[in-house]
Scaffold this motif. Sequence first.
Motif, mmCIF file in Angstrom:
data_model
loop_
_atom_site.group_PDB
_atom_site.id
_atom_site.type_symbol
_atom_site.label_atom_id
_atom_site.label_comp_id
_atom_site.label_asym_id
_atom_site.label_seq_id
_atom_site.Cartn_x
_atom_site.Cartn_y
_atom_site.Cartn_z
ATOM 1 N N VAL A 4 0.720 -1.115 -0.158
ATOM 2 C CA VAL A 4 0.049 0.009 0.051
ATOM 3 C C VAL A 4 0.810 1.301 -0.253
ATOM 4 N N PHE A 5 1.978 1.180 0.911
ATOM 5 C CA PHE A 5 2.722 2.290 1.009
ATOM 6 C C PHE A 5 3.588 2.693 -0.353
ATOM 7 N N LEU A 6 4.148 1.518 -0.942
ATOM 8 C CA LEU A 6 4.965 1.666 -2.245
ATOM 9 C C LEU A 6 4.133 2.107 -3.335
ATOM 10 N N LEU A 7 2.901 1.700 -3.115
ATOM 11 C CA LEU A 7 1.746 2.186 -4.349
ATOM 12 C C LEU A 7 1.580 3.724 -3.925
ATOM 13 N N ALA A 8 1.390 4.161 -2.765
ATOM 14 C CA ALA A 8 1.270 5.525 -2.437
ATOM 15 C C ALA A 8 2.490 6.237 -2.990
ATOM 16 N N TRP A 9 3.732 5.630 -2.705
ATOM 17 C CA TRP A 9 4.908 6.541 -3.044
ATOM 18 C C TRP A 9 5.214 6.493 -4.665
ATOM 19 N N LEU A 10 4.629 5.633 -5.195
ATOM 20 C CA LEU A 10 4.560 5.633 -6.853
ATOM 21 C C LEU A 10 3.860 6.829 -7.451
ATOM 22 N N VAL A 11 2.364 6.842 -6.616
ATOM 23 C CA VAL A 11 1.682 7.760 -6.809
ATOM 24 C C VAL A 11 2.410 9.255 -6.631
ATOM 25 N N MET A 12 3.096 9.440 -5.597
ATOM 26 C CA MET A 12 3.566 10.614 -5.142
ATOM 27 C C MET A 12 4.879 11.013 -6.268
ATOM 28 N N THR A 13 5.578 9.888 -6.762
ATOM 29 C CA THR A 13 6.582 10.075 -7.439
ATOM 30 C C THR A 13 5.948 10.643 -8.950
ATOM 31 N N ILE A 14 5.006 10.159 -9.306
ATOM 32 C CA ILE A 14 4.407 10.711 -10.574
ATOM 33 C C ILE A 14 3.851 11.858 -10.317
ATOM 34 N N ALA A 15 3.374 12.071 -9.381
ATOM 35 C CA ALA A 15 2.659 13.819 -9.202
ATOM 36 C C ALA A 15 3.720 14.787 -8.939
ATOM 37 N N MET A 16 5.014 14.493 -8.409
ATOM 38 C CA MET A 16 6.042 15.488 -7.873
ATOM 39 C C MET A 16 7.177 15.392 -8.974
ATOM 40 N N MET A 17 7.486 14.077 -9.385
ATOM 41 C CA MET A 17 9.003 14.141 -10.046
ATOM 42 C C MET A 17 8.545 14.162 -11.583
ATOM 43 N N LEU A 18 7.713 13.648 -12.069
ATOM 44 C CA LEU A 18 7.455 13.617 -13.672
ATOM 45 C C LEU A 18 7.335 14.967 -14.128
ATOM 46 N N PRO A 19 6.822 15.857 -13.475
ATOM 47 C CA PRO A 19 6.663 17.414 -13.961
ATOM 48 C C PRO A 19 7.943 17.861 -14.065
ATOM 49 N N THR A 20 8.994 17.584 -13.012
ATOM 50 C CA THR A 20 10.227 18.121 -13.218
ATOM 51 C C THR A 20 11.094 17.547 -14.244
ATOM 52 N N SER A 21 10.749 16.470 -14.603
ATOM 53 C CA SER A 21 11.353 15.733 -15.689
ATOM 54 C C SER A 21 10.808 15.933 -17.137
ATOM 55 N N LEU A 22 9.821 16.483 -17.339
ATOM 56 C CA LEU A 22 9.097 16.688 -18.396
ATOM 57 C C LEU A 22 9.695 17.193 -19.692
ATOM 58 N N PRO A 23 10.969 18.233 -19.412
ATOM 59 C CA PRO A 23 11.689 18.497 -20.592
ATOM 60 C C PRO A 23 12.338 17.553 -21.226
ATOM 61 N N LEU A 24 12.854 16.449 -20.559
ATOM 62 C CA LEU A 24 13.651 15.263 -20.913
ATOM 63 C C LEU A 24 12.596 14.445 -21.643
ATOM 64 N N ILE A 25 11.539 14.022 -20.776
ATOM 65 C CA ILE A 25 10.613 13.268 -21.428
ATOM 66 C C ILE A 25 9.971 13.667 -22.848
ATOM 67 N N THR A 26 9.936 15.133 -22.795
ATOM 68 C CA THR A 26 9.367 15.503 -24.076
ATOM 69 C C THR A 26 10.265 15.283 -25.436
ATOM 70 N N LEU A 27 11.493 15.353 -24.969
ATOM 71 C CA LEU A 27 12.564 15.306 -25.979
ATOM 72 C C LEU A 27 12.772 13.685 -26.327
ATOM 73 N N PHE A 28 12.495 12.793 -25.141
ATOM 74 C CA PHE A 28 12.621 11.315 -25.362
ATOM 75 C C PHE A 28 11.441 11.006 -26.425
ATOM 76 N N ILE A 29 10.316 11.400 -26.074
ATOM 77 C CA ILE A 29 9.165 10.983 -26.958
ATOM 78 C C ILE A 29 9.373 11.543 -28.225
ATOM 79 N N GLN A 30 9.727 12.516 -28.684
ATOM 80 C CA GLN A 30 9.988 13.148 -29.981
ATOM 81 C C GLN A 30 11.006 12.306 -30.587
ATOM 82 N N VAL A 31 12.313 12.085 -30.075
ATOM 83 C CA VAL A 31 13.300 11.388 -31.049
ATOM 84 C C VAL A 31 12.669 9.817 -31.031
ATOM 85 N N SER A 32 12.032 9.440 -30.024
ATOM 86 C CA SER A 32 11.617 7.853 -30.091
ATOM 87 C C SER A 32 10.320 7.735 -31.316
ATOM 88 N N GLN A 33 9.697 8.811 -31.783
ATOM 89 C CA GLN A 33 8.932 8.540 -33.027
ATOM 90 C C GLN A 33 9.370 7.905 -34.186
#
Length: 265
Positions: A64-93
């Motif tokens: 239960v806690f690890l699932l909660a931590w996963l939700v927190m990671t997505i909520a807090m950390m993915l926005p900070t990595s969006l520049p890289l994620i966006t570039l990764f999506i573009q080159v992966s096309q």
Amino acid sequence: MSNSTAQSRSSLQSVLTLNPGLTLVWAMVLASWSLIVLASLTGNEHLFHPAIATTQPTVQKLLVFLLAWLVMTIAMMLPTSLPLITLFIQVSQKQDQPRSLLTVFLSAYTAIWLGFAVILLAGDWAIHHWLDRWHWLHQHPGAIAALTLLIAGAFQFSSLKEQCMNVCRHPMSFLTHHYQRGLKAAWNLGLRHGLYCLGCCWALMLVMFGVGVAHLTWMVALTGIMLFEKTTRWGKAIAPFVGIALLASALLALVLPSGLSIPLH
């Protein structure tokens, strides 16, 4: 129809027709924040607190806690990595199965943060055992809060944080040096980026762990700090001010624990 109107509609259409991969990432972030807000509004924040897994731990509580931590990671950390994620999506096309590549990349990235959560849980479990045997900690409830804030504040001035920040602030350079084709390469890239991200933010996330994953005030504040540090050119300038604020909070928690509302356990 005027040229300005046509350009405005074209700009709006380009915003609305986002890449499916990027749309999925945003949907994950919004869904995670929604779950956390819902837990807070319904009084179920305890499901997101590490104490659920360290007080009389069971496999179910750990999951239960690890699932909660996963939700927190997505909520807090993915926005900070969006520049890289966006570039990764573009080159992966240009590769086959771009959605699978994104899924593998994000899975590796979150695996790093889940591993960090397991380490924190082990440390939290040890602290609970020390509390049972060390009466001094019972008499000084602000000591653990102060130590957590002291670590986070001091790390703001470390060279390791700055080195990792330099990598995270330049996603194009990171991809140029490390991007390769294939699912295995996407996994390795996600792990590598996750480690750099962890190197930037582990101390601030240590504070988040201490206050409870669903503590909205701290979540918003720390997400804002990490987002600003990692994605703007002024991030380096604010790091020492954040460090000073955390160190001051540590002193306040130690000297006047009742005067600082930080539910660190």
